[in-house]
Design an enzyme around this catalytic site. Structure first.
Site, PDB file in Angstrom:
ATOM      1  N   CYS A 136     -73.653 -59.646 -26.217  1.00  0.00           N
ATOM      2  CA  CYS A 136     -73.708 -58.499 -27.138  1.00  0.00           C
ATOM      3  C   CYS A 136     -73.142 -58.858 -28.510  1.00  0.00           C
ATOM      4  O   CYS A 136     -72.512 -58.012 -29.171  1.00  0.00           O
ATOM      5  CB  CYS A 136     -72.978 -57.272 -26.577  1.00  0.00           C
ATOM      6  SG  CYS A 136     -73.640 -56.709 -25.021  1.00  0.00           S
TER       7      CYS A 136
ATOM      8  N   HIS B 174     -68.940 -57.428 -31.874  1.00  0.00           N
ATOM      9  CA  HIS B 174     -69.752 -56.996 -30.733  1.00  0.00           C
ATOM     10  C   HIS B 174     -70.710 -55.906 -31.219  1.00  0.00           C
ATOM     11  O   HIS B 174     -70.397 -55.183 -32.168  1.00  0.00           O
ATOM     12  CB  HIS B 174     -68.784 -56.427 -29.682  1.00  0.00           C
ATOM     13  CG  HIS B 174     -69.394 -56.055 -28.379  1.00  0.00           C
ATOM     14  ND1 HIS B 174     -70.038 -54.861 -28.179  1.00  0.00           N
ATOM     15  CD2 HIS B 174     -69.449 -56.713 -27.198  1.00  0.00           C
ATOM     16  CE1 HIS B 174     -70.459 -54.788 -26.925  1.00  0.00           C
ATOM     17  NE2 HIS B 174     -70.119 -55.903 -26.306  1.00  0.00           N
TER      18      HIS B 174
ATOM     19  N   ASP C 287     -61.185 -52.930 -33.032  1.00  0.00           N
ATOM     20  CA  ASP C 287     -61.837 -52.979 -31.724  1.00  0.00           C
ATOM     21  C   ASP C 287     -60.963 -53.871 -30.833  1.00  0.00           C
ATOM     22  O   ASP C 287     -60.962 -55.091 -30.963  1.00  0.00           O
ATOM     23  CB  ASP C 287     -63.241 -53.557 -31.903  1.00  0.00           C
ATOM     24  CG  ASP C 287     -63.923 -53.864 -30.572  1.00  0.00           C
ATOM     25  OD1 ASP C 287     -63.272 -53.735 -29.515  1.00  0.00           O
ATOM     26  OD2 ASP C 287     -65.101 -54.254 -30.602  1.00  0.00           O
TER      27      ASP C 287
ATOM     28  N   LYS D 270     -61.526 -53.412 -18.526  1.00  0.00           N
ATOM     29  CA  LYS D 270     -61.212 -54.811 -18.847  1.00  0.00           C
ATOM     30  C   LYS D 270     -59.731 -55.107 -18.635  1.00  0.00           C
ATOM     31  O   LYS D 270     -59.279 -56.219 -18.868  1.00  0.00           O
ATOM     32  CB  LYS D 270     -61.585 -55.114 -20.297  1.00  0.00           C
ATOM     33  CG  LYS D 270     -63.084 -55.068 -20.574  1.00  0.00           C
ATOM     34  CD  LYS D 270     -63.368 -55.586 -21.961  1.00  0.00           C
ATOM     35  CE  LYS D 270     -64.700 -55.154 -22.512  1.00  0.00           C
ATOM     36  NZ  LYS D 270     -65.843 -55.804 -21.897  1.00  0.00           N
TER      37      LYS D 270
ATOM     38  N   GLN E 276     -61.039 -56.725 -26.306  1.00  0.00           N
ATOM     39  CA  GLN E 276     -60.645 -57.999 -25.688  1.00  0.00           C
ATOM     40  C   GLN E 276     -59.155 -58.303 -25.865  1.00  0.00           C
ATOM     41  O   GLN E 276     -58.691 -59.352 -25.395  1.00  0.00           O
ATOM     42  CB  GLN E 276     -61.469 -59.162 -26.275  1.00  0.00           C
ATOM     43  CG  GLN E 276     -62.951 -59.070 -25.983  1.00  0.00           C
ATOM     44  CD  GLN E 276     -63.280 -59.166 -24.494  1.00  0.00           C
ATOM     45  OE1 GLN E 276     -62.461 -59.596 -23.679  1.00  0.00           O
ATOM     46  NE2 GLN E 276     -64.480 -58.759 -24.123  1.00  0.00           N
TER      47      GLN E 276
HETATM   48  N1  C6P Z   1     -67.797 -56.919 -24.112  1.00  0.00           N
HETATM   49  C1  C6P Z   1     -68.433 -58.830 -22.782  1.00  0.00           C
HETATM   50  O1  C6P Z   1     -68.867 -59.360 -21.758  1.00  0.00           O
HETATM   51  P1  C6P Z   1     -67.401 -51.453 -23.440  1.00  0.00           P
HETATM   52  O2  C6P Z   1     -68.708 -51.961 -22.897  1.00  0.00           O
HETATM   53  O3  C6P Z   1     -67.585 -50.216 -24.256  1.00  0.00           O
HETATM   54  O4  C6P Z   1     -66.324 -51.365 -22.413  1.00  0.00           O
HETATM   55  O5  C6P Z   1     -66.878 -52.583 -24.442  1.00  0.00           O
HETATM   56  C2  C6P Z   1     -67.658 -52.917 -25.561  1.00  0.00           C
HETATM   57  C3  C6P Z   1     -67.056 -54.072 -26.302  1.00  0.00           C
HETATM   58  C4  C6P Z   1     -66.627 -53.864 -27.594  1.00  0.00           C
HETATM   59  N2  C6P Z   1     -66.033 -54.844 -28.287  1.00  0.00           N
HETATM   60  C5  C6P Z   1     -65.836 -56.065 -27.772  1.00  0.00           C
HETATM   61  C6  C6P Z   1     -65.137 -57.103 -28.598  1.00  0.00           C
HETATM   62  C7  C6P Z   1     -66.263 -56.336 -26.468  1.00  0.00           C
HETATM   63  O6  C6P Z   1     -66.057 -57.546 -25.954  1.00  0.00           O
HETATM   64  C8  C6P Z   1     -66.905 -55.327 -25.721  1.00  0.00           C
HETATM   65  C9  C6P Z   1     -67.424 -55.601 -24.337  1.00  0.00           C
HETATM   66  C10 C6P Z   1     -68.250 -57.338 -22.802  1.00  0.00           C
HETATM   67  O7  C6P Z   1     -68.134 -59.477 -23.776  1.00  0.00           O
HETATM   68  C11 C6P Z   1     -69.472 -56.626 -22.327  1.00  0.00           C
HETATM   69  S1  C6P Z   1     -70.847 -56.842 -23.409  1.00  0.00           S
END
Ligand code: C6P
Length: 415
Positions: free
Chosen positions: A372, A130, A207, A233, A210
């Site tokens: 993203c 991401h 990370d 999430k 997910q």
């Molecule tokens: N992915 C998706 O729709 P944040 O925005 O900081 O809570 O999470 C960022 C992030 C980092 N790593 C991974 C693997 C992610 O999937 C995400 C967030 C969302 O896929 C929003 S772009």
């Protein structure tokens, strides 16, 4: 039979009643919410915990010598302990509350990276990351003159660990990898990657945006150095996320942000730092959100992360087999047993945004775009994909509604 056993473990009808938004209609149709990888819905208990804070003990933490402040401080601090237990960290001192996964990764890139990465060093990422796990390292690499190397994603949507072996022969300081891809759904073999990286003298950041919401996570078993995830999430509120860090590392690191609460003593010329985890929580924290995250963890723990993971794998496996019955569908990523509860796909001759718009009119919420993860889409020669992502309250009936809606979109856009 398996479905019945899992359904017995997870009382889906009851779970669905816990989430008030699921009663909502969208464009006159029952909501089918399949955008959980972007953000999950919230159960009544989380909404109530937040509301109770504002209604009955709203006060700042770590400051006032009055009952309300003591109550707020206790609940906010206790939420750190709940998170520590949830991910089997050794201590709540290893749990830093941040805004989200993005901020957690930036914290490490800034505080650890600035002190430990020098010119010519290498940071290893993968092609499935991401943007939140790419851009902070690009900024650091640019500032320090360091190199970024990427573990390849193979044709099946899994990491090519042979390419990791080659890369690790260089001067690698850190490997930072998604536990689960938000596009491919792939669950990466993080324990193996960590073992290889540690043997090569590198630290590992995972990370977990997910993964933490969808499967049991055990810091002591995984053995990583840093792990990041987002509350929103995992049935919790927005504005709260977690950075787990090994205590010995966090102790050595300088703060990320300076200000109130993160200090022990401030003089005109210099300051000293508070104990962990507060050293990394500058200013008034996200109090309601932290308490809300604690309530989300109670909710998920009560249901059981093993049962949630098992149920989602059943749902995604069903969704994949139904999707593959549609002519012109291409699924990104590996077979269902190697992935978590999401599936990204493209449909011949229909743009993903058009699919998502038609689905929306049918009440079915999915995401379309590059999610993203633009480098990964570039690799596949795709500008965008459509993605359905599941959580503990989704059902096979909802998968059927998704499939019907995709067939409808196909009928509209192909002749
Ligand atoms: N992915 C998706 O729709 P944040 O925005 O900081 O809570 O999470 C960022 C992030 C980092 N790593 C991974 C693997 C992610 O999937 C995400 C967030 C969302 O896929 C929003 S772009």
């Amino acid at each position: 039979m398996l479905e019945m056993e899992i359904c017995k473990k997870l009382d889906i009808e009851k779970i669905r009643r816990d989430f008030p938004i699921l009663k909502r209609e969208v464009h006159g149709k029952q909501l089918v919410y399949l955008d959980n990888a972007a953000t999950s819905q919230k159960p009544e208990s989380v909404i109530q915990a937040i509301s109770e804070y504002y209604r009955t003990y709203n006060a700042n933490t770590h400051r006032g010598v009055h009952l309300l402040s003591e109550e707020a401080t206790d609940k906010y601090e206790y939420a750190h302990r709940k998170v520590a237990k949830f991910i089997n960290a050794k201590s709540y001192k290893e749990i830093i509350f941040v805004r989200n996964t993005t901020e957690a990764i930036n914290l490490v890139a800034y505080s650890w990276g600035r002190a430990n990465v020098s010119k010519g060093d290498t940071i290893v990422l993968s092609e499935m990351e991401h943007h939140s796990n790419i851009v902070p390292w690009q900024l650091l690499a640019k500032e320090k003159g360091a190199n970024l190397e990427y573990i390849e994603v193979d044709d099946t949507g899994c990491l090519n660990l042979d390419s990791l072996d080659n890369i690790l022969s260089r001067d690698v300081k850190l490997v930072s990898i998604a536990h689960m891809s938000n596009v491919l759904g792939t669950i990466n073999p993080v324990e193996l990657i960590i073992e290889k990286a540690h043997n090569a003298g590198a630290l590992v950041m995972i990370d977990g945006a997910q993964s933490a919401a969808h499967m049991p996570i055990d810091m002591q078993k995984i053995g990583c150095d840093f792990y990041a995830f987002s509350g929103h999430k995992m049935a919790g509120p927005t504005g709260i996320g977690v950075l787990y860090g090994r205590k010995s590392l966090l102790e050595q690191m300088d703060p990320f942000l300076g200000g109130g609460d993160m200090i022990l003593e401030v003089k005109l010329t210099e300051s000293t730092w508070n104990d962990l985890p507060w050293k990394f929580e500058a200013g008034t924290p996200s109090i309601a959100q932290g308490i809300g995250l604690g309530a989300a963890i109670d909710y998920l723990t009560e249901i059981g992360m093993d049962a949630i993971h098992e149920y989602e794998q059943e749902i995604v496996s069903y969704a994949m087999s139904e999707l593959l019955n549609i002519d012109g569908i291409e699924i990104l990523g590996p077979s269902s047993e190697l992935r978590g509860g999401l599936v990204s796909f493209s449909l011949k001759d229909v743009h993903p945004h058009d699919i998502a718009s038609i689905l929306d009119m049918e009440g079915v919420a999915i995401r379309a775009g590059h999610h993203c993860a633009q480098p990964l889409h570039d690799k596949y020669g795709l500008g965008a994909s459509a993605r359905a992502s599941f959580y503990l309250y989704n059902t096979k009936d909802e998968v059927d509604l998704l499939i019907n809606a995709i067939n409808k979109a196909k009928g509209i856009f192909t002749f």
